[in-house]
Motif scaffolding. Structure first.
Motif, PDB file in Angstrom:
ATOM      1  N   THR A  49      -3.080   0.765  -3.807  1.00 36.98           N
ATOM      2  CA  THR A  49      -2.399  -0.525  -3.818  1.00 36.98           C
ATOM      3  C   THR A  49      -1.595  -0.661  -5.104  1.00 36.98           C
ATOM      4  N   CYS A  50      -0.364  -1.137  -4.959  1.00 36.14           N
ATOM      5  CA  CYS A  50       0.494  -1.329  -6.122  1.00 36.14           C
ATOM      6  C   CYS A  50       1.383  -2.552  -5.907  1.00 36.14           C
ATOM      7  N   HIS A  51       1.941  -3.053  -6.979  1.00 36.54           N
ATOM      8  CA  HIS A  51       2.839  -4.198  -6.903  1.00 36.54           C
ATOM      9  C   HIS A  51       4.165  -3.727  -6.342  1.00 36.54           C
ATOM     10  N   GLU A  52       4.736  -4.531  -5.444  1.00 28.60           N
ATOM     11  CA  GLU A  52       5.965  -4.076  -4.793  1.00 28.60           C
ATOM     12  C   GLU A  52       7.105  -3.883  -5.783  1.00 28.60           C
ATOM     13  N   ASP A  53       7.069  -4.627  -6.908  1.00 34.76           N
ATOM     14  CA  ASP A  53       8.126  -4.440  -7.913  1.00 34.76           C
ATOM     15  C   ASP A  53       8.017  -3.081  -8.589  1.00 34.76           C
TER      16      ASP A  53
ATOM     17  N   VAL B 285       4.173  17.173   3.663  1.00 36.31           N
ATOM     18  CA  VAL B 285       3.555  16.253   2.705  1.00 36.31           C
ATOM     19  C   VAL B 285       4.507  15.084   2.530  1.00 36.31           C
ATOM     20  N   ILE B 286       4.044  13.873   2.844  1.00 43.16           N
ATOM     21  CA  ILE B 286       4.915  12.698   2.775  1.00 43.16           C
ATOM     22  C   ILE B 286       4.292  11.631   1.894  1.00 43.16           C
ATOM     23  N   GLU B 287       5.154  10.803   1.297  1.00 40.79           N
ATOM     24  CA  GLU B 287       4.720   9.708   0.435  1.00 40.79           C
ATOM     25  C   GLU B 287       5.664   8.540   0.629  1.00 40.79           C
ATOM     26  N   GLY B 288       5.099   7.341   0.758  1.00 39.40           N
ATOM     27  CA  GLY B 288       5.895   6.130   0.953  1.00 39.40           C
ATOM     28  C   GLY B 288       4.986   4.992   1.366  1.00 39.40           C
ATOM     29  N   LEU B 289       5.573   3.944   1.926  1.00 40.49           N
ATOM     30  CA  LEU B 289       4.761   2.854   2.442  1.00 40.49           C
ATOM     31  C   LEU B 289       3.773   3.383   3.466  1.00 40.49           C
TER      32      LEU B 289
ATOM     33  N   ILE C  35       0.846  -1.191   0.000  1.00 44.57           N
ATOM     34  CA  ILE C  35       0.000   0.000   0.000  1.00 44.57           C
ATOM     35  C   ILE C  35       0.882   1.242   0.000  1.00 44.57           C
ATOM     36  N   LEU C  36       0.728   2.060  -1.015  1.00 41.71           N
ATOM     37  CA  LEU C  36       1.437   3.335  -1.106  1.00 41.71           C
ATOM     38  C   LEU C  36       0.567   4.397  -0.435  1.00 41.71           C
ATOM     39  N   GLY C  37       1.114   5.057   0.557  1.00 39.48           N
ATOM     40  CA  GLY C  37       0.347   6.038   1.310  1.00 39.48           C
ATOM     41  C   GLY C  37       0.881   7.447   1.146  1.00 39.48           C
TER      42      GLY C  37
ATOM     43  N   GLU D 236       8.379   1.930  -6.431  1.00 41.96           N
ATOM     44  CA  GLU D 236       9.107   3.187  -6.600  1.00 41.96           C
ATOM     45  C   GLU D 236       8.614   3.971  -7.809  1.00 41.96           C
ATOM     46  N   SER D 237       8.202   3.263  -8.845  1.00 37.04           N
ATOM     47  CA  SER D 237       7.748   3.962 -10.049  1.00 37.04           C
ATOM     48  C   SER D 237       6.383   4.618  -9.850  1.00 37.04           C
ATOM     49  N   GLN D 238       5.651   4.194  -8.794  1.00 41.78           N
ATOM     50  CA  GLN D 238       4.339   4.774  -8.527  1.00 41.78           C
ATOM     51  C   GLN D 238       4.410   6.048  -7.683  1.00 41.78           C
ATOM     52  N   ARG D 239       5.569   6.388  -7.203  1.00 41.10           N
ATOM     53  CA  ARG D 239       5.711   7.623  -6.411  1.00 41.10           C
ATOM     54  C   ARG D 239       5.432   8.842  -7.277  1.00 41.10           C
ATOM     55  N   ARG D 240       4.746   9.799  -6.685  1.00 43.45           N
ATOM     56  CA  ARG D 240       4.515  11.073  -7.380  1.00 43.45           C
ATOM     57  C   ARG D 240       5.615  12.091  -7.056  1.00 43.45           C
ATOM     58  N   PHE D 241       6.232  11.950  -5.886  1.00 47.85           N
ATOM     59  CA  PHE D 241       7.341  12.836  -5.490  1.00 47.85           C
ATOM     60  C   PHE D 241       8.631  12.017  -5.547  1.00 47.85           C
ATOM     61  N   CYS D 242       9.383  12.221  -6.605  1.00 49.86           N
ATOM     62  CA  CYS D 242      10.584  11.405  -6.834  1.00 49.86           C
ATOM     63  C   CYS D 242      11.878  12.156  -6.539  1.00 49.86           C
ATOM     64  N   HIS D 243      11.773  13.293  -5.910  1.00 52.04           N
ATOM     65  CA  HIS D 243      12.940  14.169  -5.724  1.00 52.04           C
ATOM     66  C   HIS D 243      13.540  14.051  -4.335  1.00 52.04           C
ATOM     67  N   GLY D 244      13.007  13.157  -3.497  1.00 44.55           N
ATOM     68  CA  GLY D 244      13.457  13.069  -2.114  1.00 44.55           C
ATOM     69  C   GLY D 244      12.535  13.880  -1.210  1.00 44.55           C
ATOM     70  N   PHE D 245      13.063  14.317  -0.086  1.00 46.62           N
ATOM     71  CA  PHE D 245      12.284  15.094   0.886  1.00 46.62           C
ATOM     72  C   PHE D 245      12.894  16.484   0.973  1.00 46.62           C
TER      73      PHE D 245
END
Length: 510
Positions: A265-269, A233-237, A191-193, A272-281
């Motif tokens: 819900t996304c596949h664990e493989d 604003v946070i994104e991750g598991l 689950i990506l939250g 990372e590609s499902q993240r909307r914020f890919c620049h870190g924190f």
């Protein structure tokens, strides 16, 4: 001999302040003989009991442990004029709320005591000694006590955080070792939250660093917007988002709440590609940056929750139960705690009164300041001239402060006594030594309905700079306008059924 008498008078004043500011179980004063045991050379000692708790970072299923620390301040013979305050700390004991200790409890207690001896006690001692020598030739008791409280509020949580992160790493390794090979080879859904966390403000450098460390530890990406208000604003598991909020929500906040929440819900493989914020924190100081980032990531609905605008795909739980106790309970309490203080003089009157109003506002306290008129016999036709004359007088003054919580009033008084609120005859900042409590205690709000409505109006209009300036001008003007009769009337309208003892206190000042 004159210097010795002056030192003793200054020491006695500090002892009286300690007795007035703290409960007996919080701090107490005593006399101790010198190192040779000579009773003729006995010196005054102030002892303060401090508590180091681990509940801010402990797991909810674990026992909470408390370490008792005793801070000892010794007033040597030539203090404060020639010698500095002597400071020492010692660990007294530890307690736990679990009556049947387990292996985990024992380990947690051992780790906490080790942290205290290795890091906490030396660092606290160094911090307090630095504060003691920072005011050579002047009273240092309240400076050191304030420094100790500051250390517990700001530094101790950071030390606990390092212990928590280390324990979390050990737990993570243990779980990885317990995972079987077939589970490692299987691909599962996760689950990506996402969370939008709203705060009254985020200013503290230490807190900002700790938030960055926690985000990195839980592998979260997103933004932290500092200033007023604060946003995270946070994104991750999804579990990591929950752990992150559980960790920070137990720190000292004026207001902190989760306003927006999303899960998918996304596949664990493909996690990372499902993240909307890919620049870190990232840390930013402009709300528009966060708004643009959310809009570009197609998460505008998440950002709108910061303004309590909710779409159907957002969990509209605003967590009202997370409101600070002072806010949620202040509208239902029937009693306030108030203190009336006598101040002999204010050399820098305007700056002094500005400091009082600012700190009262920060603690959500109601305050008024009035000058004790010395020309009551003059004709009323010279009223305007008398006001101008009184404005140039240094004192005396009476200051009333009240709040829904006794602890906040106590915090205000501690700040007052330990801060350099005035200047001496040479223009040098100094502590307030010529004030004392006239009367204090709880009183009923039954007859204070009008005042409560005025207070709400003030809060609702607080964002208007013009309103703030007008309010301050009015308060400053009212300081010198009250006659003896006006003061009595003000006390009677403010204190209701509790006014007789307050009126008597006011009358005793004339």
């Amino acid at each position: 001999m004159e210097e010795e008498n002056d030192n003793e008078e200054r020491r006695q004043a500090e002892l009286e302040f300690v007795t007035a500011a703290y409960e007996e179980e919080e701090a107490w004063c005593c006399c101790c003989s010198d190192e040779n045991g000579d009773p003729n050379d006995a010196c005054h000692v102030v002892r303060r009991r401090l508590f180091l708790n681990d509940d801010n970072y402990n797991d909810n299923n674990s026992s909470n442990h408390t370490l008792q620390i005793q801070l000892t301040l010794t007033m040597v013979s030539r203090y404060p004029s020639k010698q500095s305050l002597q400071v020492s700390v010692q660990l007294l004991q530890q307690t736990t709320n679990n009556q049947s200790p387990t292996t985990n409890t024992t380990k947690a207690t051992t780790d906490l005591i080790k942290l205290a001896y290795d890091s906490a006690l030396p660092d606290l001692l160094s911090h307090c000694r630095t504060a003691a020598v920072s005011v050579p030739g002047e009273e240092a008791v309240f400076v050191v006590l304030a420094a100790a409280d500051e250390w517990i509020a700001e530094t101790w949580p950071t030390l606990l955080l390092t212990l928590t992160l280390a324990s979390a790493d050990q737990e993570k390794k243990r779980r990885q070792e317990e995972s079987s090979d077939d589970h490692l080879n299987q691909s599962t859904n996760v689950i990506l939250g996402r969370r939008l966390i709203y705060s009254h403000h985020i200013i503290s450098n230490q807190k900002r660093r700790d938030i960055q460390d926690l985000a990195k530890h839980y592998n979260l990406t997103g933004y932290i917007k500092i200033g007023w208000p604060g946003l995270i604003v946070i994104e991750g598991l999804d579990d990591a988002c929950n752990h992150f909020y559980d960790d920070i929500r137990k720190w000292a906040w004026k207001y902190l709440v989760v306003r927006g929440e999303m899960q998918e819900t996304c596949h664990e493989d493909n996690f990372e590609s499902q993240r909307r914020f890919c620049h870190g924190f990232q840390e930013v100081d402009d709300m528009s940056i966060v708004a643009d980032a959310c809009r570009q990531a197609n998460l505008e609905s998440l950002f709108k929750t910061s303004m309590k605008i909710y779409d159907n795909n957002i969990d509209e739980s605003t967590n009202n139960d997370e409101m600070p106790n002072s806010t949620s309970s202040s509208t239902t309490k029937d009693f306030c705690y108030a203190t009336l203080m006598y101040v002999d003089h204010m050399n820098n009157g305007k700056g002094y009164r500005k400091w009082l109003r600012k700190n009262a506002s920060e603690l959500d306290l109601w305050l008024w300041i009035r000058h004790l008129r010395q020309h009551e016999h003059e004709s009323s036709k010279n009223e305007s001239n008398l006001i101008e004359i009184e404005k140039h007088r240094r004192g005396p003054f009476v200051v009333a402060v009240r709040g829904y919580e006794k602890t906040k009033v106590g915090t205000f008084l501690k700040r007052w006594r330990s801060s350099r609120v005035d200047v001496d005859s040479k223009g040098k900042p100094c502590l307030e030594r010529k004030m004392h409590v006239l009367v204090e205690g709880y009183y009923s709000l039954v007859s204070d309905e009008n005042d409560t409505e005025d207070r709400k109006t003030t809060i609702n209009n607080a964002n208007s700079p013009h309103h703030q300036q007008q309010q301050q001008d009015d308060q400053e003007e009212f300081v010198f306008k009250s006659s003896r009769a006006d003061l009595v009337k003000l006390v009677q309208s403010s204190m209701g059924s509790s006014s007789p003892c307050w009126v008597e206190a006011i009358e005793s000042c004339f």
